[in-house]
Write a protein that holds these residues in place. Structure first.
Motif, PDB file in Angstrom:
ATOM      1  N   PRO A 254       0.839  -1.204   0.000  1.00  0.00           N
ATOM      2  CA  PRO A 254       0.000   0.000   0.000  1.00  0.00           C
ATOM      3  C   PRO A 254       0.868   1.246   0.000  1.00  0.00           C
ATOM      4  O   PRO A 254       1.934   1.275   0.618  1.00  0.00           O
ATOM      5  CB  PRO A 254      -0.791  -0.122   1.291  1.00  0.00           C
ATOM      6  N   GLY A 255       0.412   2.280  -0.720  1.00  0.00           N
ATOM      7  CA  GLY A 255       1.260   3.439  -0.963  1.00  0.00           C
ATOM      8  C   GLY A 255       1.572   4.244   0.268  1.00  0.00           C
ATOM      9  O   GLY A 255       2.730   4.450   0.609  1.00  0.00           O
ATOM     10  N   ALA A 256       0.526   4.698   0.957  1.00  0.00           N
ATOM     11  CA  ALA A 256       0.749   5.688   2.008  1.00  0.00           C
ATOM     12  C   ALA A 256       1.315   5.024   3.258  1.00  0.00           C
ATOM     13  O   ALA A 256       1.144   3.827   3.477  1.00  0.00           O
ATOM     14  CB  ALA A 256      -0.559   6.378   2.342  1.00  0.00           C
ATOM     15  N   THR A 257       2.014   5.821   4.030  1.00  0.00           N
ATOM     16  CA  THR A 257       2.438   5.340   5.337  1.00  0.00           C
ATOM     17  C   THR A 257       1.577   6.028   6.392  1.00  0.00           C
ATOM     18  O   THR A 257       0.968   7.059   6.142  1.00  0.00           O
ATOM     19  CB  THR A 257       3.902   5.691   5.609  1.00  0.00           C
ATOM     20  N   GLN A 258       1.543   5.404   7.544  1.00  0.00           N
ATOM     21  CA  GLN A 258       0.757   5.947   8.630  1.00  0.00           C
ATOM     22  C   GLN A 258       1.721   6.439   9.691  1.00  0.00           C
ATOM     23  O   GLN A 258       2.798   5.879   9.861  1.00  0.00           O
ATOM     24  CB  GLN A 258      -0.104   4.810   9.174  1.00  0.00           C
ATOM     25  N   ARG A 259       1.358   7.506  10.377  1.00  0.00           N
ATOM     26  CA  ARG A 259       2.228   8.015  11.434  1.00  0.00           C
ATOM     27  C   ARG A 259       1.641   7.645  12.793  1.00  0.00           C
ATOM     28  O   ARG A 259       0.437   7.721  12.995  1.00  0.00           O
ATOM     29  CB  ARG A 259       2.346   9.535  11.348  1.00  0.00           C
ATOM     30  N   GLY A 260       2.482   7.227  13.683  1.00  0.00           N
ATOM     31  CA  GLY A 260       2.010   6.889  15.016  1.00  0.00           C
ATOM     32  C   GLY A 260       3.056   7.243  16.030  1.00  0.00           C
ATOM     33  O   GLY A 260       4.156   7.644  15.673  1.00  0.00           O
ATOM     34  N   PRO A 261       2.718   7.122  17.285  1.00  0.00           N
ATOM     35  CA  PRO A 261       3.723   7.397  18.315  1.00  0.00           C
ATOM     36  C   PRO A 261       4.868   6.387  18.235  1.00  0.00           C
ATOM     37  O   PRO A 261       4.715   5.297  17.696  1.00  0.00           O
ATOM     38  CB  PRO A 261       2.958   7.275  19.626  1.00  0.00           C
ATOM     39  N   VAL A 262       6.011   6.794  18.789  1.00  0.00           N
ATOM     40  CA  VAL A 262       7.183   5.917  18.777  1.00  0.00           C
ATOM     41  C   VAL A 262       6.862   4.648  19.548  1.00  0.00           C
ATOM     42  O   VAL A 262       6.226   4.702  20.598  1.00  0.00           O
ATOM     43  CB  VAL A 262       8.366   6.649  19.423  1.00  0.00           C
ATOM     44  N   TRP A 263       7.286   3.522  19.028  1.00  0.00           N
ATOM     45  CA  TRP A 263       7.014   2.246  19.707  1.00  0.00           C
ATOM     46  C   TRP A 263       7.994   2.061  20.864  1.00  0.00           C
ATOM     47  O   TRP A 263       7.592   1.988  22.015  1.00  0.00           O
ATOM     48  CB  TRP A 263       7.070   1.118  18.683  1.00  0.00           C
TER      49      TRP A 263
END
Lengths: 319, 672, 242
Positions: free
Chosen positions: B547-556
Motif C-alpha cells: 500500500p502506498g501511504a504510510t501511517q504516522r504513530g507514536p514511537v514504539w
C-alpha cells in the motif's frame, strides 16, 4: 555470444540468489528446530512472512525522517549488488570484472551504515544502542576480513573474487595451514556480520541482548520486510562467499554451456545445504556470548588471519 | 602562466592590505571574501590548465629575494595538483564566509594572507621562498585561531598551535639547510642534482618528517589539531583541515620524494607507514569519543592524513624496491585521497559552521533532529559523511580503494620484515576505516536524526542561500570526484612520474581505477548505475505489492510510555547521548589506546544527590610527550633564571666568550 | 578453455620455487594441515574461558595429534607410528580428558578459568610467540625440506603456546592442560622427523603421564590443604618465609 552467455549466467545467478535467500534462512531455522526436538515451521515461512509484511501499511514514528523510508531500499540495493558479484554456480558472469573483494566490503559497509542510520532516526534508546554496537563490531570484523583478502591476494595475485575463485579451484594450491586459518577467521567474521549466535541471537525478543534486531524495532510493513529480506540476503551472500573461496569445486568454469551450469547448480545447492546444516548444528551447540566478549572473539579472528598471512610469508619466502 | 600565478598571489596580498581599512566597513567582509573567492577560483583554473596542458618548464625569478639571489617561482605537476586543491577549498570556504556574514574586523586581514601563504608555498621553486610561504601560512592561521581570544581555551589552543608551528619551522629550516649546504644552492634544480646520502639523508628524513608532521598533525605531534580547528571560524577550520595540512604533506612529498632523489633506500617508507598507521587509528578512535562536532572532524582529519602518509610511505618503499608500477599506485592513492579528503572535509566543516549558525551549538548533546528543519544542510552533510565513512561510490572510497590495493601488494617487497609491517598496516588501515564509518554514523545520527536535545536546537532554522550553495558545491564535487576518480588519476599522471621517477601508465582508465597489473579494478560509475538500477527496480516492485501511504504513530520503543505533555519532543534524556553511542568502542579499544575511564558515583539510599556517570579519556601524547616537554621547559627556565644573578663582569664575559667562539668557528671554516 | 588470470597462481608459484617438495602434494598437505589444526587448537586453549571447553579443546588436540601420527606412519611406512597414534588417541583424546573432567567434578570447579593475563593480551602474546618460533626455526633448519621446516615451526609454536598457557593461567588444572598441550607439541615434532625411534616417544609419553599423576595428586593435596586450586593463594605458603 560469450557476452550473452555471461549475461544470462548473471541474470540466472541473481534470480537464484533471490530465491535462495529466504530458503537459506527458512532451512536453517527448520534444521535448528529439528535439532532442538521441535517440528519447526516450513522452510518457506520467511517468504510468507515477507509477503504478509509487504501487504501491510507501514507505520512510521511521528518524528521519523526520510531516512527511515529510504534506508531500507538503500541497504537492500547495496546487498543486492554485492550478492550479484559473488559467483555461485558459474564463473565468468557478466559482472565478474566488477567483483572486487574490497568493493564487496565497501558495499556491505553501505548496507550497515544504512541500517545504523535507520536505527538512530527516531531517537530511541534501543536503536542507538544497536547502531553503536553494530558499528563497533565492524571495527574488528573489517580488519580480519581484509587480512583474509590479503591471504587470497598473495595466493591468487589479485583481489578480484572471480579470479580468486578460479585460482582456488584449479591453481593447485593444496591444503595450506594459512588457508585453514583464514577460513576460520572468515567464518568468525561471517558469524558476526550476520548477527548469528554466538555474537547475536537472530531469534531473540529480549531487547537487552540484541544488536541487529534493536535497530529494526521501529520498522514495520514493507520497511521491515525489506530489512528482513536484506538480512537473509546478507547471510546467503556470506555463505556463498565462503563457498566460492574455500569450496569452489563443481562450479562451472567461465564460458561453459548450460549443461555445466546445471551441474554447477546442483553442486552449489548441495554445498549450500551442507553449510546450512553446519550453521544450524553450530548455533544449536553454542550459547550466545556477552556483548563485550565479542571483541575478543573477533580479535581472535583478526589474530588468526594475521597468523595466516605471516605463515604465508614464511612459505613464500622459503625458496 | 607563471606571471598569472604571481599576479594571483599578489592580489591575495593586496586584499590582505585592503582588509585593514575595509574591516570596519559593513560590506568589507563581503568584498574581501568575494575577492578571495575570485582569486582562489583563478588559481584553481590556473592549476587545472597547468595539469591539462602540461606544466610550464620555465622558472620565474622574482624581483626580490634573499641577499644572495632572486626568489624563484615555478609551477610543476606536484604544485599544480595541490594548487587545484587549495583553489577549490579556498573558493568554497570564501563563498561560505560571504554567506555567514562578517566576523570581527581583526579576523579579516589574516584570511587572504593565509591563502597567499599557502599559494606561495606551493609556487615556490627555491627553499627560501617555500619556507617564507610556509611561515606566512603558519602565522596568518595562528592569528585566525587566536581571533576569538576572549575565551581562555582559545588562547591556550592558539599558544599550543604557535608552539607546534614553530617546531615545524625549526625542523624544516635545518632540513632544507642540510640539503642546500651539500648542494651549494637553494633552488630546487640545484638541490635535486645533489641527492643526500648516508647520515645526511637520515637527518633530512627525520627533520622533514618531524617538521611536516608537526604541521600536518601526524601522531604523536597531533595535540594542537583537535584544539586549534574548533577555535577558528568554520571556514578557516575548513581551510586549515582541508588545505593547510595538505600543504604540509606537500612539503613532505617535495622534500622526501622529489628533492632527495629517486635513489633512496626502501626502508625510508617504513617510518612514514608507521606514523601514518598510528595517526589513522588514533584519529579515527578519538573521533568516536569526542562530543564537539568540529573536534570530531579534526580527529577525522588526523585519520585521513594518516592514510595519505601511509600511501606516501608505500610509494617510497616501492620505489626503493624498484617496483615502479606499485610506487605509482601508492602515489596515486596519496594524491587522490588528498584531493578527495580536502573537498569532503571542507564540506563537513562548512556544514559544522552551518549547524553552529542555525542551531546555536557545536555540541552533539545539544543537537538532534536537524534533518527536519535544515534539509539542505542535512543532505549535503549526508554526502560528506558518506564520503568520510568511505562508502562506495563516493569519493572517500576511491582513494581508500587505491590505498588498500597498494597495502595488499606490500608483500611484493622481498623483505619479510617489511611484509609483516605492511600486513599489520593493512589491518590497522581497515580498522581505522571501520572506526571512521562508526564516527560518521555517530555524528550524523546524533546531529541530524533523532529528536532535539535542547530548546535552542529545537528552534533551529535553515541557513542562508549562499551558505547552502557553499555546501552544495563541494557536495557535488564529492559525488563527481567519486564517480570519475580514473579521470583525476590520469590528470595526475605528470605528478606521478615526478614522484616515482617511473615511466608507468597511471593505474586508471576513464571509468575505472585499476591495480598495478590491472588484475583487479574498481568501476565507480558502473557501481553507481547498478545501485541506481537496483534501487529503481526495488522501489517499483515493492510499491506495486505494498500500500502506498504510510501511517504516522507514536514511537514504539518497546512500549516505553509516551512523554508528558510539557515535553513536546519527548524526554531528551531518553535518547542516546554522545557518550552513550561512544560506549562500546570506549570499552573495546578506548581503555587500551586512550586511557578511557568510566566512573559511576552512586549515592547511598536516602541521599538526595543524583547519581553521576562520568566517562573521560586522555590522549596518549599528553602524558608521553607534552608533559615531559613542559617539565623540560621548566627546568631550562630555572637554569636560565640563574643567569640573572650574574655580576656585570660575568655577563660581559659571556658575550666576550660567544664572540671569541664565533671567530674561532669562522677561522676553522675558512681553513677547510 | 579455462582462462587463467594474469599474474595469478602459476607465475607466483614459479617465483617462490619450493624445489621438489612443494604444496599441492597430498602427503605434505595433510601433515601440514594437521599441524596447523593443532596450532589452531592451542589458540583455542588460550581463548576459552570455561574449563570444560578448555578440556574439550585439549581432547580434540590429542585426537588431531593421533591423526597426524597415523598419517606419518602411513607416509613414512613406519608401523611403529601407528602405535604412537593409538597411544595418543587413547591417552590424550580419551583418558586424560576424562580424568580431568572427573577432577573438575570432584573439585566442583564449574566456573570460568581465572586468568593472570587477559584473553586479548595472551592471544597477542601467542601470535608473537609463533612469530618467534618461525624466526628461530627457519635459519636453524636451513638444509631441511621446506615443509619439514614449517612443521618444525608449527610444533615449536604449540610447545611455546603450552608454556604460555601455564604461565598465564592461575588454575592448577589449566596448568596441567598447558603441560599436556606442550607435550603434544613435542610429539608432533617427533613424529614429523623420519627415523625417530619409538622408544623416545614412549618415554616422553610415560614421563608426562608421571607428571600428570604428580600434578593430580598435587592438586588434590592443595585442595585439601587450602580449599582452593588457585595457585595465587598458595604462593604465601611456600615455606621460605619465616
Amino acid at each position: 555470444m560469450a557476452l550473452l552467455s555471461a549475461l544470462a549466467a548473471q541474470l540466472l545467478h541473481i534470480t537464484l540468489m533471490l530465491l535462495a535467500a529466504p530458503l537459506v534462512v527458512g532451512v536453517t531455522r527448520w534444521l535448528k528446530a529439528r535439532l532442538m526436538g521441535r517440528r519447526g515451521a516450513s522452510p518457506l515461512q520467511p517468504l510468507r512472512d515477507w509477503a504478509k509484511l509487504l501487504r501491510k501499511r507501514p507505520v512510521l514514528a511521528e518524528n521519523a525522517s526520510v531516512i527511515s523510508e529510504a534506508a531500507p531500499y538503500a541497504g537492500f540495493a547495496a546487498c543486492l549488488l554485492a550478492i550479484a558479484l559473488v559467483p555461485s554456480f558459474a564463473q565468468g558472469m557478466a559482472l565478474a570484472p566488477l567483483g572486487d573483494l574490497v568493493l564487496l566490503a565497501g558495499l556491505l559497509t553501505v548496507a550497515r551504515v544504512a541500517l545504523a542510520l535507520a536505527g538512530m532516526d527516531v531517537g530511541t534508546a534501543f536503536g542507538g544502542l544497536g547502531a553503536a554496537r553494530e558499528m563497533s563490531f565492524a571495527a574488528f570484523a573489517e580488519p580480519a576480513l581484509l587480512l583474509c583478502v590479503l591471504t587470497f591476494a598473495i595466493l591468487a595475485g589479485t583481489t578480484n573474487l572471480d579470479a580468486v575463485a578460479v585460482a582456488m579451484r584449479d591453481g593447485g594450491l593444496g591444503l595450506r595451514v594459512s588457508l585453514a586459518l583464514a577460513a576460520v577467521a572468515m567464518l568468525a567474521v561471517a558469524v558476526a556480520e550476520n548477527a548469528r549466535i554466538p555474537v547475536d541471537n537472530p531469534a531473540t525478543h529480549l531487547e537487552l541482548t540484541m544488536v541487529h534486531e534493536a535497530m529494526l524495532l521501529e520498522s514495520s510493513g514493507r520497511h521491515l520486510a525489506l530489512w528482513e529480506a536484506q538480512s537473509a540476503l546478507r547471510l546467503t551472500l556470506w555463505l556463498a562467499l565462503l563457498l566460492a573461496v574455500f569450496l569452489p569445486f563443481g562450479t562451472a568454469p567461465a564460458g561453459s554451456g548450460p549443461l555445466a551450469w546445471v551441474a554447477g547448480l546442483l553442486a552449489w545447492l548441495l554445498k549450500m545445504g551442507a553449510l546450512c546444516l553446519a550453521l544450524a548444528v553450530f548455533e544449536s551447540a553454542v550459547a550466545k556470548m556477552r556483548v563485550f566478549r565479542v571483541p575478543e572473539f573477533l580479535g581472535a579472528a583478526l589474530l588468526l588471519a594475521l597468523l595466516a598471512v605471516a605463515l604465508l610469508f614464511v612459505s613464500t619466502g622459503l625458496a | 602562466m607563471l606571471t598569472a600565478l604571481a599576479l594571483g598571489i599578489t592580489v591575495l596580498v593586496m586584499l590582505a592590505i585592503a582588509a585593514v581599512p575595509l574591516g570596519r566597513h559593513s560590506h568589507g567582509g563581503a568584498i574581501i571574501h568575494g575577492g578571495c573567492l575570485l582569486a582562489t577560483l583563478f588559481l584553481a583554473g590556473l592549476a587545472l590548465a597547468a595539469l591539462l596542458a602540461g606544466p610550464p618548464e620555465t622558472v620565474m625569478a622574482l624581483p626580490f629575494g634573499p641577499p644572495w639571489g632572486p626568489a624563484l617561482l615555478a609551477l610543476d605537476g606536484l604544485s599544480a595538483w595541490f594548487l587545484l586543491l587549495l583553489g577549490l577549498i579556498g573558493a568554497a570556504a570564501s563563498l561560505y564566509a560571504i554567506g555567514a556574514g562578517p566576523g570581527p574586523a581583526r579576523a579579516l586581514p589574516p584570511y587572504p594572507l593565509f591563502l597567499a601563504g599557502m599559494a606561495l608555498t606551493l609556487a615556490a621553486a627555491d627553499a627560501f621562498l617555500l619556507l617564507l610561504g610556509f611561515e606566512l601560512m603558519s602565522l596568518a592561521s595562528w592569528a585566525l585561531v587566536a581571533q576569538d581570544h576572549r575565551e581562555a581555551e582559545n588562547r591556550a589552543a592558539a599558544r599550543l598551535y604557535l608552539i607546534f608551528a614553530l617546531l615545524a619551522g625549526a625542523c624544516l629550516v635545518p632540513a632544507f639547510g642540510l640539503l642546500a649546504g651539500q648542494a651549494g644552492g637553494l633552488d630546487f634544480a640545484t638541490l635535486r642534482a645533489a641527492p643526500p646520502d648516508g647520515w645526511l639523508a637520515g637527518a633530512v628524513l627525520a627533520l622533514g618528517l618531524v617538521g611536516a608532521g608537526a604541521k600536518a598533525g601526524l601522531v604523536p605531534l597531533h595535540a594542537w589539531l583537535p584544539l586549534a580547528h574548533p577555535a577558528a571560524p568554520s571556514h578557516v577550520s575548513a581551510l586549515m583541515s582541508g588545505a593547510m595540512t595538505k600543504i604540509a604533506l606537500y612539503v613532505l612529498a617535495r622534500l622526501l620524494l622529489d628533492l632527495c632523489g629517486p635513489a633512496q633506500p626502501s626502508w625510508w617508507g617504513v617510518p612514514l607507514l608507521a606514523v601514518g598507521a598510528a595517526s589513522a587509528l588514533l584519529g579515527a578512535l578519538r573521533a568516536n569519543m569526542e562530543d564537539d562536532i568540529k573536534t570530531l572532524l579534526a580527529c577525522s582529519t588526523i585519520e585521513n592524513l594518516g592514510f595519505i602518509t601511509m600511501a606516501l610511505g608505500l610509494a617510497l618503499a616501492f620505489r626503493g624496491a624498484d617496483l615502479g608500477p606499485l610506487a605509482v599506485l601508492a602515489a596515486a592513492a596519496a594524491l587522490l585521497h588528498a584531493l578527495n579528503h580536502g573537498v569532503f572535509k571542507t564540506l563537513l566543516f562548512l556544514a559544522a559552521g552551518a549547524i553552529t549558525h542555525g542551531a546555536g551549538s557545536r555540541r552533539l548533546d545539544r543537537l538532534g533532529g536537524l534533518i527536519h528543519v535544515m534539509p539542505v544542510t542535512a543532505l549535503a552533510a549526508l554526502v560528506g559523511v558518506a564520503a568520510a565513512a568511505s562508502l562506495p561510490p563516493l569519493s572517500g572510497f576511491a582513494g581508500e580503494w587505491l590505498l588498500l590495493q597498494a597495502l595488499l601488494a606490500g608483500w611484493k617487497v622481498a623483505d619479510i620484515a617489511f611484509q609483516v609491517v605492511a600486513a599489520a598496516a593493512t589491518a590497522l588501515a581497515a580498522m581505522a576505516a571501520a572506526l571512521a564509518a562508526a564516527a560518521m554514523v555517530r555524528l550524523y545520527g546524533l546531529v541530524f536524526l533523532g529528536r532535539p536535545r535542547s530548546p535552542r536546537g529545537a528552534g533551529a532554522r535553515e541557513v542562508t542561500a549562499i551558505e547552502r550553495w557553499s555546501l552544495l558545491l563541494p557536495a557535488g564535487l564529492t559525488v563527481l570526484f567519486g564517480l570519475f576518480p580514473g579521470l583525476l588519476v590520469q590528470l595526475a599522471a605528470p605528478v606521478l612520474q615526478l614522484l616515482t621517477s617511473a615511466a608507468v601508465r597511471p593505474p586508471a582508465s576513464v571509468l575505472a581505477l585499476t591495480t598495478a597489473e590491472g588484475a583487479s579494478a574498481y568501476y565507480p560509475l558502473a557501481v553507481a548505475l547498478l545501485l541506481g538500477l537496483a534501487l529503481a527496480a526495488l522501489v517499483l516492485l515493492v510499491r506495486r505489492r505494498s500500500p502506498g501511504a504510510t501511517q504516522r504513530g507514536p514511537v514504539w520503543n518497546c512500549g516505553f510510555i509516551d512523554p508528558p505533555a510539557h515535553l513536546p519532543f519527548g524526554d531528551p534524556l531518553t535518547q542516546p547521548t554522545a557518550g552513550g553511542i561512544a560506549q562500546p568502542l570506549r570499552r573495546m579499544l578506548g581503555g587500551a589506546l586512550l586511557a578511557a575511564r568510566e566512573q559511576v558515583e552512586m549515592p547511598s539510599p536516602g541521599d538526595p544527590r543524583p547519581a553521576r556517570y562520568e566517562a573521560s579519556f586522555r590522549d596518549p601524547s599528553e602524558p608521553l610527550l607534552l608533559a615531559p616537554l613542559a617539565r623540560l621547559r621548566d627546568d631550562i627556565t630555572t637554569q636560565a633564571e640563574r643567569l640573572r644573578a650574574f655580576t656585570i663582569r660575568r655577563n660581559l664575559s659571556l658575550g666576550f666568550g660567544l664572540l671569541v667562539g664565533l671567530l674561532v668557528l669562522l677561522a676553522w671554516l675558512e681553513a677547510r | 578453455m579455462r582462462p587463467r588470470h594474469a599474474g595469478g597462481v602459476p607465475s607466483a608459484r614459479c617465483a617462490w620455487g619450493h624445489g621438489e617438495l612443494t604444496f599441492g602434494q597430498l602427503p605434505y598437505d595433510v601433515a601440514h594441515l594437521l599441524g596447523g589444526g593443532m596450532l589452531l587448537l592451542s589458540f583455542m586453549l588460550l581463548y576459552q574461558r570455561r574449563i570444560a571447553a578448555v578440556i574439550n579443546a585439549l581432547a580434540m588436540q590429542g585426537a588431531i595429534l593421533a591423526a597426524a601420527a597415523a598419517w606419518q606412519g602411513f607416509v613414512q611406512a613406519a608401523p611403529q607410528l601407528y602405535l604412537t597414534a593409538l597411544i595418543a588417541l587413547a591417552a590424550k583424546a580419551v583418558l586424560i580428558p576424562l580424568a580431568l573432567r572427573l577432577a573438575i567434578r570432584r573439585l566442583d570447579l564449574h566456573r570460568a578459568a581465572e586468568t593472570a593475563l587477559g584473553i586479548g593480551p595472551s592471544l597477542m602474546a601467542g601470535v608473537a610467540l609463533v612469530a618467534l618460533a618461525i624466526l628461530v626455526v627457519l635459519p636453524i633448519t636451513a638444509g631441511a625440506h621446506a615443509i619439514a621446516r614449517e612443521d618444525m615451526a608449527l610444533a615449536l609454536s604449540v610447545v611455546l603456546l603450552g608454556m604460555l598457557m601455564m604461565i598465564t593461567r592461575r588454575n592448577a588444572i589449566l596448568q596441567v592442560v598447558g603441560l599436556m598441550s606442550m607435550e603434544n607439541g613435542l610429539i608432533l615434532a617427533a613424529v614429523g622427523v623420519t627415523g625417530m625411534p619409538l622408544v623416545v616417544e614412549l618415554s616422553t609419553a610415560a614421563l608426562v603421564m608421571v607428571l600428570l599423576v604428580v600434578a593430580g595428586v598435587f592438586v588434590f593435596q592443595i585442595r585439601e590443604r587450602f580449599d582452593t586450586v588457585d595457585i595465587g593463594l598458595v604462593e604465601p605458603h611456600r615455606g621460605e618465609q619465616p
